[in-house]
Write a protein that holds these residues in place. Structure first.
Motif, mmCIF file in Angstrom:
data_model
loop_
_atom_site.group_PDB
_atom_site.id
_atom_site.type_symbol
_atom_site.label_atom_id
_atom_site.label_comp_id
_atom_site.label_asym_id
_atom_site.label_seq_id
_atom_site.Cartn_x
_atom_site.Cartn_y
_atom_site.Cartn_z
ATOM 1 N N ILE A 1 16.473 -19.337 36.417
ATOM 2 C CA ILE A 1 16.607 -20.074 37.458
ATOM 3 C C ILE A 1 16.748 -21.581 37.058
ATOM 4 N N ILE A 2 16.068 -21.776 36.045
ATOM 5 C CA ILE A 2 16.194 -23.336 35.592
ATOM 6 C C ILE A 2 17.659 -23.801 34.887
ATOM 7 N N SER B 1 20.358 -26.366 35.948
ATOM 8 C CA SER B 1 21.112 -27.565 35.008
ATOM 9 C C SER B 1 22.426 -27.382 35.145
ATOM 10 N N LEU B 2 22.892 -26.140 35.294
ATOM 11 C CA LEU B 2 24.354 -25.965 35.469
ATOM 12 C C LEU B 2 25.073 -26.648 36.843
ATOM 13 N N MET B 3 24.203 -26.574 37.863
ATOM 14 C CA MET B 3 24.668 -26.985 39.074
ATOM 15 C C MET B 3 24.529 -28.576 39.030
ATOM 16 N N MET B 4 24.129 -29.152 38.199
ATOM 17 C CA MET B 4 23.988 -30.574 38.146
ATOM 18 C C MET B 4 25.452 -31.263 37.759
ATOM 19 N N PRO C 1 31.343 -28.851 39.290
ATOM 20 C CA PRO C 1 31.632 -28.541 40.868
ATOM 21 C C PRO C 1 31.915 -26.888 41.094
ATOM 22 N N HIS C 2 32.374 -26.279 40.156
ATOM 23 C CA HIS C 2 32.681 -24.852 40.611
ATOM 24 C C HIS C 2 31.846 -24.016 39.577
ATOM 25 N N ILE C 3 31.140 -22.870 39.865
ATOM 26 C CA ILE C 3 30.405 -22.245 38.953
ATOM 27 C C ILE C 3 31.182 -21.182 38.472
ATOM 28 N N THR C 4 31.296 -21.089 37.189
ATOM 29 C CA THR C 4 32.277 -20.053 36.370
ATOM 30 C C THR C 4 31.430 -19.513 35.592
ATOM 31 N N TRP C 5 31.803 -18.057 35.163
ATOM 32 C CA TRP C 5 31.234 -17.256 34.423
ATOM 33 C C TRP C 5 30.909 -17.881 33.203
ATOM 34 N N GLU C 6 32.314 -18.609 32.492
ATOM 35 C CA GLU C 6 32.069 -19.259 31.203
ATOM 36 C C GLU C 6 30.993 -20.234 31.241
ATOM 37 N N GLY C 7 31.167 -21.127 32.235
ATOM 38 C CA GLY C 7 29.919 -22.144 32.135
ATOM 39 C C GLY C 7 28.413 -21.679 32.475
ATOM 40 N N LEU C 8 28.458 -20.635 33.116
ATOM 41 C CA LEU C 8 27.003 -20.043 33.181
ATOM 42 C C LEU C 8 26.498 -19.530 31.840
ATOM 43 N N LEU C 9 27.575 -18.800 31.247
ATOM 44 C CA LEU C 9 27.189 -18.158 29.991
ATOM 45 C C LEU C 9 26.777 -19.296 28.900
ATOM 46 N N ALA C 10 27.442 -20.318 28.920
ATOM 47 C CA ALA C 10 27.375 -21.343 27.790
ATOM 48 C C ALA C 10 26.070 -22.070 28.258
ATOM 49 N N VAL C 11 25.628 -22.277 29.600
ATOM 50 C CA VAL C 11 24.312 -22.865 29.648
ATOM 51 C C VAL C 11 23.229 -21.776 29.305
ATOM 52 N N PHE D 1 34.947 -28.196 30.311
ATOM 53 C CA PHE D 1 34.615 -26.816 30.695
ATOM 54 C C PHE D 1 35.381 -26.523 32.049
ATOM 55 N N ASN D 2 35.670 -27.679 32.712
ATOM 56 C CA ASN D 2 36.440 -27.562 34.079
ATOM 57 C C ASN D 2 37.975 -27.882 33.919
#
Lengths: 242, 296
Positions: free
Chosen positions: A179-180, A184-187, A190-200, B74-75
């Motif tokens: 969850i944490i 931090s990703l949402m901060m 603008p768009h939640i992507t799988w790559e972004g999530l994976l990177a975080v 990333f974006n």
């Protein structure tokens, strides 16, 4: 309270209601936030959702006019968790908070577990600094204590070291870390992507791992003596059994 | 010098911070972001002096730059492609600008929270929530009190253990660890027993009975009413503008904002005034004080 003593393994209606809220209503709200309000700010919406999840707990708790003894036991456990977080301030992520919250949930029930966790997260930030991360920490600590209480009541979680340590490690890694990191990703996207999530998740993995190991170590050391003491207090003064 | 905004009623302080932090998270419009960033920064410098300047330069500025540069990597949304990275991903103007705006927003929120920490002390928080959530506020204040109390009690226990040779500073490493665990264990038992005693004492003094009041030193006077009305007026203007879409900005796929007009300038002024309100109150008070002091 008396009928709970007779039918102990059954969940009380309040616990059921609260778990329904957390496990069903909140995910739906999150989906609405993501799919309907696409253009809006994720972070802001998620903060609102978190605050909104904590409201029913507060309302239920206030409504039943808790006794002084009950209040003070929650306060003591939260204070121990806060002091524990303060005592290990020099080791990042190596904190006993989750361990104490789990023990609280097991000994005093799901609701107390949630309150101890949320209160510990909130108050410790008065010492370490409030910020947009506070509600996330409150929620994560609280939910771990809440689930610990429910699993114990259902009989899936035992008071043995092994069972507590497994739950502690898994819940810290998956629930807290899971969850944490989304927070931090949402901060900053603008768009939640799988790559972004994976990177975080990849960048946060070792921090979460240290946190999980710390929880297991603290549960290994603390669980037996602490549960013994809490049980003794409960027996001696006839405190509520969840 | 005492901060005069902090001396206002806790409700004013709390509503103010909720309002500015919410506005800051919702309005990504660049002018709004700049206004909020500047006023949050200057208020935190006024509150904390040199420490705040150091904090902003050492932590906030690098954080702002880092977050602004990470986002475009990333974006890749947006229509204005500036160039391509080696791995074939495009860097767009929109994602760079969004990165800057998001970084600004995040840094400003942290700055607002640093002001919040200085202004909204825990007693004010308890005062506000004591009426709505009496039990939880009580727990909250007890936890705040218990932490220093336990620290002091650990010292007492450790001194007593030292006199029988069982302190953490005595013996080899295994014994030290065991002694430390024993001290913590004594501490736990003491804390729980003491808690029950406190609870019984509370009960015997009538905790939870109807008709009991609580002590507070806060009074909502004329000064508070004036500031509260000003704040509500400004918030109403900003809320109406948000409803008309004046405050919003669309980043993706292409940037679009409302053209500047008389109305939007009015809104900027209103928002600016809301943000610098504590700074203005502080400065006016300082000048007043100097004026009075020089006459004596």
């Amino acid at each position: 309270m008396s009928d709970q003593h007779i039918t102990k393994p059954r969940l009380s209606r309040r616990t059921l209601f609260a778990s329904l809220l957390i496990l069903v209503v909140i995910p739906i709200t999150m989906c609405i936030g993501i799919f309907v309000l696409q253009d809006r700010k994720y972070y802001f919406i998620s903060l609102l959702i978190l605050l909104y999840t904590m409201i029913p707990f507060a309302m239920v708790f206030e409504k039943r006019k808790p006794q002084a003894r009950e209040l003070i036991v929650i306060a003591v456990l939260a204070a121990i968790a806060v002091a524990g977080r303060g005592a290990f301030f020099m080791l990042p992520q190596f904190k006993p908070v989750v361990a104490i919250v789990i023990i609280a949930g097991v000994c005093f029930g799901a609701e107390s577990g949630f309150l101890v966790g949320a209160m510990a997260g909130f108050v410790s930030n008065f010492f370490f600094g409030q910020g947009p991360w506070t509600p996330w920490q409150m929620f994560c600590f609280g939910i771990i204590g809440f689930i610990a209480g429910i699993l114990f009541q259902k009989g899936w979680l035992k008071k043995s070291k092994l069972s507590l340590c497994i739950y502690g490690g898994v819940s810290t890694l998956l629930i807290y870390g899971g969850i944490i990191n989304i927070g931090s990703l949402m901060m900053f996207t603008p768009h939640i992507t799988w790559e972004g999530l994976l990177a975080v998740y990849a960048s946060g993995f070792w921090f979460d791992m240290v946190h999980a190991i710390a929880t297991v170590i603290f549960l290994l050391l603390l669980s037996r003596p602490m549960i013994e003491k809490l049980e003794r207090i409960k027996a001696k003064y006839g405190l509520i059994d969840p | 010098m005492r901060d005069s905004f902090s001396t206002y009623h806790p409700l004013i302080n709390f509503v103010y911070f909720v309002a500015v932090i919410t506005c800051n998270m919702v309005f990504m419009h660049p002018i709004f972001q700049v206004i909020a960033l500047l006023s949050a920064g200057s208020y935190s410098i006024l509150l904390k002096g040199g420490k705040a300047v150091r904090f902003q330069l050492l932590f906030m500025l690098p954080l702002l730059l880092l977050m602004a540069t990470v986002n475009p990597l990333f974006n890749h949304a947006g229509v204005t492609i500036l160039f391509y990275l080696d791995n074939g991903n495009p860097i767009t103007l929109e994602s760079i600008l969004y990165g800057i705006a998001a970084a600004c927003m995040y840094v400003t929120v942290i700055l607002w929270f640093s002001c919040y920490n200085a202004v909204m002390t825990s007693d004010k928080f308890i005062y506000i929530f004591g009426k709505i959530l009496p039990a939880l506020s009580l727990i909250f204040s007890m936890v705040l009190r218990f932490v220093p109390r336990y620290a002091a009690q650990i010292k007492v226990i450790s001194h007593a253990q030292k006199s029988i040779g069982r302190d953490v500073s005595q013996g080899n490493i295994v014994r030290r660890a065991r002694n430390g665990m024993r001290i913590l264990s004594i501490m736990m038992s003491w804390a729980l027993e003491n808690a029950i005693e406190t609870a019984d004492s509370m009960k015997s003094r009538g905790y939870g009975l109807p008709g009991r009041t609580s002590f507070s030193t806060y009074r909502f006077d004329r000064r508070d009413t004036i500031v509260f009305l000003i704040m509500l007026g400004l918030m109403a203007v900003i809320g109406a503008a948000a409803f008309m879409g004046q405050n919003s900005i669309r980043f993706f796929p292409s940037i679009r904002i409302q053209p500047m007009s008389m109305v939007s300038i009015m809104v900027y002024i209103a928002y600016g005034f809301l943000c610098v309100l504590p700074v203005v109150i502080r400065l006016v008070e300082d000048i007043k004080w100097k004026f009075i002091a020089s006459k004596i």
